[in-house]
Design a protein around this motif. Structure first.
Motif, PDB file in Angstrom:
ATOM      1  N   ASP A 114      -4.128  -0.817   6.523  1.00 52.26           N
ATOM      2  CA  ASP A 114      -3.686  -2.297   5.641  1.00 52.26           C
ATOM      3  C   ASP A 114      -2.525  -2.705   6.119  1.00 52.26           C
ATOM      4  O   ASP A 114      -2.894  -4.153   6.226  1.00 52.26           O
ATOM      5  N   PHE A 138      -3.595  10.482   4.172  1.00 56.82           N
ATOM      6  CA  PHE A 138      -2.973   9.364   3.296  1.00 56.82           C
ATOM      7  C   PHE A 138      -2.260   8.408   3.898  1.00 56.82           C
ATOM      8  O   PHE A 138      -1.962   7.176   3.366  1.00 56.82           O
ATOM      9  N   GLY A 156       1.070   5.643  -0.012  1.00 60.44           N
ATOM     10  CA  GLY A 156      -0.041   6.833   0.318  1.00 60.44           C
ATOM     11  C   GLY A 156       0.978   8.124   0.287  1.00 60.44           C
ATOM     12  O   GLY A 156       2.160   7.863   0.812  1.00 60.44           O
ATOM     13  N   PRO A 185      -4.683   5.266   6.038  1.00 57.24           N
ATOM     14  CA  PRO A 185      -5.208   4.031   5.278  1.00 57.24           C
ATOM     15  C   PRO A 185      -4.099   3.090   5.124  1.00 57.24           C
ATOM     16  O   PRO A 185      -4.259   1.769   4.863  1.00 57.24           O
ATOM     17  N   TYR A 231      -3.337   5.123  -2.170  1.00 57.62           N
ATOM     18  CA  TYR A 231      -4.121   5.975  -1.517  1.00 57.62           C
ATOM     19  C   TYR A 231      -3.637   7.483  -1.504  1.00 57.62           C
ATOM     20  O   TYR A 231      -4.164   8.291  -0.820  1.00 57.62           O
ATOM     21  N   THR A 256      -1.935  -0.986  -3.715  1.00 54.33           N
ATOM     22  CA  THR A 256      -2.956  -0.146  -3.437  1.00 54.33           C
ATOM     23  C   THR A 256      -2.543   1.350  -3.309  1.00 54.33           C
ATOM     24  O   THR A 256      -1.843   1.535  -2.520  1.00 54.33           O
ATOM     25  N   SER A 296       0.811  -1.194   0.014  1.00 54.03           N
ATOM     26  CA  SER A 296      -0.135   0.160  -0.133  1.00 54.03           C
ATOM     27  C   SER A 296       0.990   1.121   0.198  1.00 54.03           C
ATOM     28  O   SER A 296       1.920   1.081   0.773  1.00 54.03           O
TER      29      SER A 296
END
Length: 143
Positions: free
Chosen positions: A52, A45, A6, A48, A32, A30, A4
């Motif tokens: 995860d 940001f 961000g 999230p 974000y 993923t 993930s």
């Protein structure tokens, strides 16, 4: 591997290059992060991504802001998250090997895009050594 990512307004170019590299290596990403350079709040940001990682939905996280500190502080509020601010591949290696860091925090204003991509490659390829370091890592969480 599931990763993930961000970023705030300091990191859209970094995120784009990192995501391209990760996908080229066959990882699932993923996203974000924002794609804009308009001012936003980094916790929006970082949380999230950390969630995860904390919940096991991602193997690793990558967060990006100007200094890397604010977004790392936000991420580190989550259980079982160890976000480390890194500015060289050597630091990225050590934070994995010795600290079992599971989120790499990139300081966009103090690294180049190629440096950031290189740090990510080292971070995800480096294993935790365990041993004497495991006892220390186990002492990090207060709750």
């Amino acid at each position: 591997m599931k990763i993930s990512i961000g970023n705030d307004h300091a990191g859209p170019d970094y995120k784009k290059a990192i995501v391209e590299k990760l996908k080229a290596l066959g990882h699932e990403v993923t996203n974000y992060g924002t794609d804009s350079t308009d001012s936003v709040d980094y916790p929006d940001f970082g949380h999230p991504v950390a969630q995860d990682v904390s919940e096991g939905k991602a193997d690793f996280g990558i967060v990006i802001c100007g200094t890397g500190n604010g977004i790392a502080m936000s991420a580190n509020q989550h259980k079982n998250v160890r976000a480390a601010v890194c500015w060289t591949k050597e630091i990225a290696d050590l934070c994995r090997r010795h600290n079992d860091a599971n989120i790499l925090s990139v300081p966009a204003r103090y690294t180049s895009v190629p440096q950031a991509v290189e740090m990510v490659e080292h971070f995800i390829a480096t294993d935790f050594e365990g041993g004497r370091h495991a006892n220390r890592v186990n002492k990090i969480a207060c709750v």
